[in-house]
Scaffold this motif. Structure first.
Motif, mmCIF file in Angstrom:
data_model
loop_
_atom_site.group_PDB
_atom_site.id
_atom_site.type_symbol
_atom_site.label_atom_id
_atom_site.label_comp_id
_atom_site.label_asym_id
_atom_site.label_seq_id
_atom_site.Cartn_x
_atom_site.Cartn_y
_atom_site.Cartn_z
ATOM 1 N N VAL A 47 0.844 -1.202 0.000
ATOM 2 C CA VAL A 47 0.000 0.000 0.000
ATOM 3 C C VAL A 47 0.877 1.248 0.000
ATOM 4 O O VAL A 47 0.642 2.192 -0.748
ATOM 5 C CB VAL A 47 -0.959 -0.003 1.220
ATOM 6 N N ASN A 48 1.894 1.249 0.834
ATOM 7 C CA ASN A 48 2.790 2.400 0.931
ATOM 8 C C ASN A 48 3.505 2.657 -0.393
ATOM 9 O O ASN A 48 3.603 3.799 -0.847
ATOM 10 C CB ASN A 48 3.803 2.176 2.058
ATOM 11 N N THR A 49 3.996 1.594 -1.021
ATOM 12 C CA THR A 49 4.691 1.725 -2.302
ATOM 13 C C THR A 49 3.751 2.270 -3.379
ATOM 14 O O THR A 49 4.149 3.101 -4.194
ATOM 15 C CB THR A 49 5.266 0.368 -2.741
ATOM 16 N N ASN A 50 2.500 1.822 -3.357
ATOM 17 C CA ASN A 50 1.526 2.279 -4.341
ATOM 18 C C ASN A 50 1.319 3.791 -4.283
ATOM 19 O O ASN A 50 1.057 4.428 -5.295
ATOM 20 C CB ASN A 50 0.195 1.563 -4.131
ATOM 21 N N PHE A 51 1.445 4.386 -3.106
ATOM 22 C CA PHE A 51 1.242 5.822 -2.945
ATOM 23 C C PHE A 51 2.566 6.590 -2.851
ATOM 24 O O PHE A 51 2.634 7.673 -2.265
ATOM 25 C CB PHE A 51 0.375 6.098 -1.716
ATOM 26 N N ASN A 52 3.647 6.021 -3.368
ATOM 27 C CA ASN A 52 4.971 6.652 -3.403
ATOM 28 C C ASN A 52 5.585 6.868 -2.018
ATOM 29 O O ASN A 52 6.226 7.884 -1.762
ATOM 30 C CB ASN A 52 4.932 7.958 -4.194
ATOM 31 N N ASN A 53 5.379 5.917 -1.124
ATOM 32 C CA ASN A 53 6.026 5.847 0.195
ATOM 33 C C ASN A 53 5.836 7.069 1.110
ATOM 34 O O ASN A 53 6.798 7.570 1.674
ATOM 35 C CB ASN A 53 7.520 5.563 0.024
ATOM 36 N N PRO A 54 4.600 7.540 1.316
ATOM 37 C CA PRO A 54 4.419 8.695 2.211
ATOM 38 C C PRO A 54 4.362 8.328 3.701
ATOM 39 O O PRO A 54 4.467 9.206 4.546
ATOM 40 C CB PRO A 54 3.094 9.289 1.754
ATOM 41 N N THR A 66 -3.099 -4.828 25.923
ATOM 42 C CA THR A 66 -1.955 -5.577 25.397
ATOM 43 C C THR A 66 -2.340 -6.842 24.638
ATOM 44 O O THR A 66 -1.475 -7.501 24.076
ATOM 45 C CB THR A 66 -0.985 -5.945 26.530
ATOM 46 N N THR A 67 -3.631 -7.168 24.592
ATOM 47 C CA THR A 67 -4.058 -8.309 23.785
ATOM 48 C C THR A 67 -4.340 -7.893 22.342
ATOM 49 O O THR A 67 -4.638 -8.733 21.509
ATOM 50 C CB THR A 67 -5.313 -8.981 24.382
ATOM 51 N N ASN A 68 -4.251 -6.610 22.059
ATOM 52 C CA ASN A 68 -4.505 -6.089 20.719
ATOM 53 C C ASN A 68 -3.226 -5.562 20.091
ATOM 54 O O ASN A 68 -2.340 -5.074 20.785
ATOM 55 C CB ASN A 68 -5.518 -4.941 20.762
ATOM 56 N N LEU A 69 -3.180 -5.647 18.777
ATOM 57 C CA LEU A 69 -2.122 -5.006 18.007
ATOM 58 C C LEU A 69 -2.728 -3.838 17.256
ATOM 59 O O LEU A 69 -3.928 -3.828 16.969
ATOM 60 C CB LEU A 69 -1.506 -5.980 17.004
ATOM 61 N N LYS A 70 -1.919 -2.868 16.937
ATOM 62 C CA LYS A 70 -2.408 -1.750 16.141
ATOM 63 C C LYS A 70 -1.350 -1.372 15.119
ATOM 64 O O LYS A 70 -0.176 -1.736 15.244
ATOM 65 C CB LYS A 70 -2.768 -0.564 17.021
ATOM 66 N N ILE A 71 -1.784 -0.647 14.119
ATOM 67 C CA ILE A 71 -0.873 -0.172 13.094
ATOM 68 C C ILE A 71 -0.686 1.322 13.309
ATOM 69 O O ILE A 71 -1.633 2.101 13.243
ATOM 70 C CB ILE A 71 -1.428 -0.449 11.683
ATOM 71 N N GLU A 72 0.533 1.688 13.607
ATOM 72 C CA GLU A 72 0.898 3.088 13.829
ATOM 73 C C GLU A 72 1.359 3.647 12.504
ATOM 74 O O GLU A 72 2.119 3.015 11.768
ATOM 75 C CB GLU A 72 2.002 3.154 14.873
ATOM 76 N N ILE A 73 0.933 4.857 12.191
ATOM 77 C CA ILE A 73 1.310 5.493 10.929
ATOM 78 C C ILE A 73 2.124 6.740 11.248
ATOM 79 O O ILE A 73 1.668 7.631 11.942
ATOM 80 C CB ILE A 73 0.080 5.878 10.096
ATOM 81 N N GLY A 74 3.330 6.751 10.753
ATOM 82 C CA GLY A 74 4.179 7.920 10.896
ATOM 83 C C GLY A 74 4.497 8.461 9.519
ATOM 84 O O GLY A 74 4.142 7.883 8.506
ATOM 85 N N ARG A 75 5.145 9.587 9.478
ATOM 86 C CA ARG A 75 5.557 10.160 8.209
ATOM 87 C C ARG A 75 6.906 9.593 7.816
ATOM 88 O O ARG A 75 7.834 9.605 8.613
ATOM 89 C CB ARG A 75 5.672 11.687 8.315
ATOM 90 N N ALA A 76 7.001 9.063 6.625
ATOM 91 C CA ALA A 76 8.284 8.545 6.126
ATOM 92 C C ALA A 76 9.215 9.717 5.845
ATOM 93 O O ALA A 76 8.781 10.782 5.445
ATOM 94 C CB ALA A 76 8.083 7.723 4.869
ATOM 95 N N SER A 77 10.489 9.494 6.091
ATOM 96 C CA SER A 77 11.424 10.603 5.838
ATOM 97 C C SER A 77 12.027 10.530 4.475
ATOM 98 O O SER A 77 11.965 9.642 3.749
ATOM 99 C CB SER A 77 12.528 10.623 6.861
#
Length: 77
Positions: A47-54, A66-77
């Motif tokens: 997904v990230n590659t499709n949008f030019n790695n933002p 702590t029984t859950n996982l999450k996806i953290e989104i940061g800004r790529a440098s």
């Protein structure tokens, strides 16, 4: 990014399914990524590659449950 639509073909590819037919499940058509975490990481990279790695996606443990996982989104440098 709650409402992100991902093509089923990209999901199948990330999880190691090369044949689109659900009736084809032989060794040649299904090659699992190794773990759910690895497969989701593959999907996020795609997904990230499709949008030019933002973004800089990271899978982490939820600090509130702590029984859950999450996806953290940061800004790529």
């Amino acid at each position: 990014m709650r409402n992100l639509w991902v093509n089923i073909t990209e999901i199948q590819k990330a999880f190691g399914i090369s044949q689109k037919s659900s009736t084809t499940t032989g060794k040649g058509s299904v090659r699992p990524a190794g773990s759910i975490t690895k497969a989701v990481t593959n999907l996020l990279k795609s997904v990230n590659t499709n949008f030019n790695n933002p973004w800089d996606f990271e899978i982490m443990v939820d600090p509130y449950d702590t029984t859950n996982l999450k996806i953290e989104i940061g800004r790529a440098s």
